[in-house]
Design a protein around this motif. Structure first.
Motif, PDB file in Angstrom:
ATOM      1  N   SER A 135       0.830  -1.214   0.000  1.00 55.29           N
ATOM      2  CA  SER A 135       0.000   0.000   0.000  1.00 55.29           C
ATOM      3  C   SER A 135       0.857   1.253   0.000  1.00 55.29           C
ATOM      4  O   SER A 135       0.552   2.231  -0.684  1.00 55.29           O
ATOM      5  N   LEU A 136       1.940   1.228   0.777  1.00 56.99           N
ATOM      6  CA  LEU A 136       2.824   2.401   0.830  1.00 56.99           C
ATOM      7  C   LEU A 136       3.521   2.626  -0.508  1.00 56.99           C
ATOM      8  O   LEU A 136       3.740   3.775  -0.911  1.00 56.99           O
ATOM      9  N   LEU A 137       3.863   1.544  -1.189  1.00 60.05           N
ATOM     10  CA  LEU A 137       4.539   1.670  -2.477  1.00 60.05           C
ATOM     11  C   LEU A 137       3.603   2.162  -3.578  1.00 60.05           C
ATOM     12  O   LEU A 137       4.045   2.816  -4.521  1.00 60.05           O
ATOM     13  N   HIS A 138       2.324   1.853  -3.454  1.00 56.11           N
ATOM     14  CA  HIS A 138       1.368   2.232  -4.498  1.00 56.11           C
ATOM     15  C   HIS A 138       0.655   3.547  -4.220  1.00 56.11           C
ATOM     16  O   HIS A 138       0.063   4.132  -5.132  1.00 56.11           O
ATOM     17  N   HIS A 139       0.696   4.018  -2.988  1.00 55.52           N
ATOM     18  CA  HIS A 139      -0.001   5.262  -2.641  1.00 55.52           C
ATOM     19  C   HIS A 139       0.976   6.182  -1.926  1.00 55.52           C
ATOM     20  O   HIS A 139       1.077   6.160  -0.693  1.00 55.52           O
ATOM     21  N   GLU A 140       1.681   6.984  -2.666  1.00 57.20           N
ATOM     22  CA  GLU A 140       2.696   7.852  -2.081  1.00 57.20           C
ATOM     23  C   GLU A 140       2.067   9.020  -1.323  1.00 57.20           C
ATOM     24  O   GLU A 140       1.051   9.580  -1.748  1.00 57.20           O
ATOM     25  N   ALA A 141       2.700   9.358  -0.215  1.00 62.19           N
ATOM     26  CA  ALA A 141       2.253  10.516   0.564  1.00 62.19           C
ATOM     27  C   ALA A 141       2.602  11.801  -0.177  1.00 62.19           C
ATOM     28  O   ALA A 141       3.603  11.875  -0.905  1.00 62.19           O
ATOM     29  N   GLU A 142       1.776  12.813  -0.002  1.00 64.35           N
ATOM     30  CA  GLU A 142       2.007  14.080  -0.697  1.00 64.35           C
ATOM     31  C   GLU A 142       3.093  14.908  -0.024  1.00 64.35           C
ATOM     32  O   GLU A 142       3.965  15.467  -0.697  1.00 64.35           O
ATOM     33  N   LEU A 149       8.945   9.240   5.822  1.00 59.58           N
ATOM     34  CA  LEU A 149       8.566   8.260   6.835  1.00 59.58           C
ATOM     35  C   LEU A 149       8.109   6.959   6.183  1.00 59.58           C
ATOM     36  O   LEU A 149       8.477   5.856   6.626  1.00 59.58           O
ATOM     37  N   CYS A 150       7.327   7.066   5.109  1.00 59.96           N
ATOM     38  CA  CYS A 150       6.853   5.877   4.401  1.00 59.96           C
ATOM     39  C   CYS A 150       8.023   5.112   3.774  1.00 59.96           C
ATOM     40  O   CYS A 150       8.056   3.875   3.801  1.00 59.96           O
ATOM     41  N   LEU A 187      17.049   9.638   7.776  1.00 61.73           N
ATOM     42  CA  LEU A 187      16.749   8.323   8.334  1.00 61.73           C
ATOM     43  C   LEU A 187      16.450   7.309   7.234  1.00 61.73           C
ATOM     44  O   LEU A 187      16.914   6.160   7.282  1.00 61.73           O
ATOM     45  N   ALA A 188      15.664   7.729   6.227  1.00 66.59           N
ATOM     46  CA  ALA A 188      15.304   6.817   5.139  1.00 66.59           C
ATOM     47  C   ALA A 188      16.534   6.432   4.327  1.00 66.59           C
ATOM     48  O   ALA A 188      16.754   5.248   4.018  1.00 66.59           O
TER      49      ALA A 188
END
Length: 466
Positions: A135-142, A149-150, A187-188
């Protein structure tokens, strides 16, 4: 000439002595500062644990933040952390099932859940039929900070971060100069470069680290408790470009007399910063060791109640079922059976009657129901005690903690955290029907000690795989 040499030697000796004294003094100051930090960290952890509810959670997303703090610092008993992980999983399952009724989970929230699961060796890619990392890979945060963080959550799970996401992280590192965005990016990227396939990215870390270090203010902080804690986690032991001790001192200056840093979420973030165990250390946790099933203590002995030795179970049960004995695969709980006072000792004119059902298995392979009459204002724990006295199916074992009882074994079936098998308690408006099982919105809102039963209610304890 000899006199001049002697004077020169004395001067050198004085300088060396002064230098040694200065270094020794700094070492003493550092040791004293670290000792103070450890003491205040311990106070913060004690406060955080004291805020935990009787359901082993802290409420909502705060449970996720606090679980990360106690897990990464290895605070408390492993069983306690596993119980909190279970509570967090139940909360997340409810949110996933209620996605049509409540606001959708944001990528940032999913990222926090994923990090907490990874920190406790639970795979977020296989969360009860949901792939949180997918889900995180397919729906990137704006927002840039949430995207970072994702990306950290994806990397920490052991999944491969895509090149497109890495490019965006590098773009943020080269163009954005806020503490939250830079801290998250550092961090990422620190996590990503640990992968041998991305070691060539190491030199890209220098610029955002330097930019983040330059955002330290004259008082030692980075603007807020959240930002300062994040910056300390990201910068780590880097000492050339920033002053860690000054940042730590700034945090400690904002600690409350009870050990807290304002609230559960902020306290959890600060704990990670003070403990040198930030979000970036989630990936370092070794989950390859064989899981150890934590054995729960024997049944608690409750004062002011009659205690009977454990009776041997009947081998003939309803629906031709048998309670397991020592030779069965499921062992009976050891210890004692806790039974309440007899009905003659209570006032009969204030009795209430409820039904109490046990289901075993996700497909309900065993189904038992009993009607219990108990005094007014009784808790469900009292109902369980009465049921155990009347029918051996309802014999149970519970761990007694300062904040209440945790029931871990019923009818010989013990919870198995490693395989996600748990007992869930439901409060229902009607008798439970296996052909129409209850949804998780009907899970009891509190523990067995605080659940006051009302006349005509129906209760279900269901042993199932989450």
């Amino acid at each position: 000439m000899s006199k001049s040499l002697n004077i020169f030697a004395v001067c050198i000796s004085v300088m060396l002595f002064g230098l040694w004294g200065s270094v020794f003094g700094r070492d003493q100051d550092t040791a004293s500062s670290e000792k103070k930090t450890e003491k205040e960290l311990e106070r913060a952890l004690q406060w955080l644990v004291s805020q935990r509810g009787k359901d082993w959670g802290w409420g909502g997303l705060e449970t996720t933040q606090a679980l990360l703090a106690v897990s990464l610092t290895r605070t408390g008993d492993p069983l306690e952390r596993e119980l909190t992980t279970k509570q967090m999983e139940v909360n997340l399952v409810l949110q996933l099932w209620r996605h049509h009724e409540t606001p959708a989970l944001t990528p940032a929230k999913i990222a926090m859940y994923s990090l907490a699961l990874s920190a406790n060796c639970h795979d977020p890619r296989q969360f009860h039929g949901h792939d949180l990392i997918g889900s995180l890979l397919h729906h990137e945060a704006e927002s840039d900070s949430e995207f970072a963080l994702c990306s950290l959550a994806v990397c920490s799970s052991g999944a491969h971060v895509r090149k497109r996401q890495i490019r965006r992280l590098l773009d943020i590192a080269n163009s954005k100069h806020t503490v939250d965005s830079l801290g998250g990016v550092v961090l990422a990227l620190q996590c990503i470069v640990r992968d041998h396939r991305n070691r060539n990215l190491q030199h890209y870390l220098k610029k955002p680290i330097l930019a983040l270090a330059h955002l330290q203010q004259s008082d030692g902080g980075f603007g807020s408790l959240h930002s300062t804690a994040l910056a300390i986690q990201a910068l780590g032991d880097e000492t050339e470009a920033w002053n860690r001790s000054s940042a730590v001192s700034w945090l400690l200056d904002h600690q409350g007399p009870d050990g807290a840093f304002f609230d559960v979420t902020t306290t959890s973030e600060v704990i990670l910063a003070l403990a040198h165990k930030g979000l970036g250390s989630v990936r370092e946790i070794d989950c390859d060791e064989s899981p150890v099933d934590v054995e729960a203590p024997s049944a608690a002995i409750i004062p002011h109640l009659n205690i009977l030795p454990e009776a041997k179970p009947n081998t003939t049960l309803k629906a031709n079922k048998t309670i397991s004995s020592a030779s069965d695969k499921q062992k009976k709980p050891t210890g004692v059976i806790v039974t309440p006072k007899t009905e003659s000792e209570t006032e009969k004119n204030e009795d209430v009657t409820v039904s109490y059902t046990l289901w075993v298995g996700s497909n309900v392979t065993e189904n038992y129901t009993i009607s219990i009459t108990t005094p007014h204002n009784s808790t469900f724990y009292n109902v369980m005690q009465l049921a155990a006295e009347k029918d051996t199916h309802y014999v149970f074992s519970a761990t007694e903690w300062p904040n209440g009882h945790y029931v871990h074994t019923l009818a010989g079936f013990k919870e198995q955290p490693m395989s996600y098998h748990y007992w869930l308690l439901y409060r229902l408006p009607s008798l439970p029907d296996p052909s129409n099982p209850p949804v998780n919105q009907l899970v009891a809102p509190t523990g067995v000690d605080d659940l006051i039963v009302e006349d005509g209610e129906h209760y279900l304890f269901w042993y199932k795989k989450l």
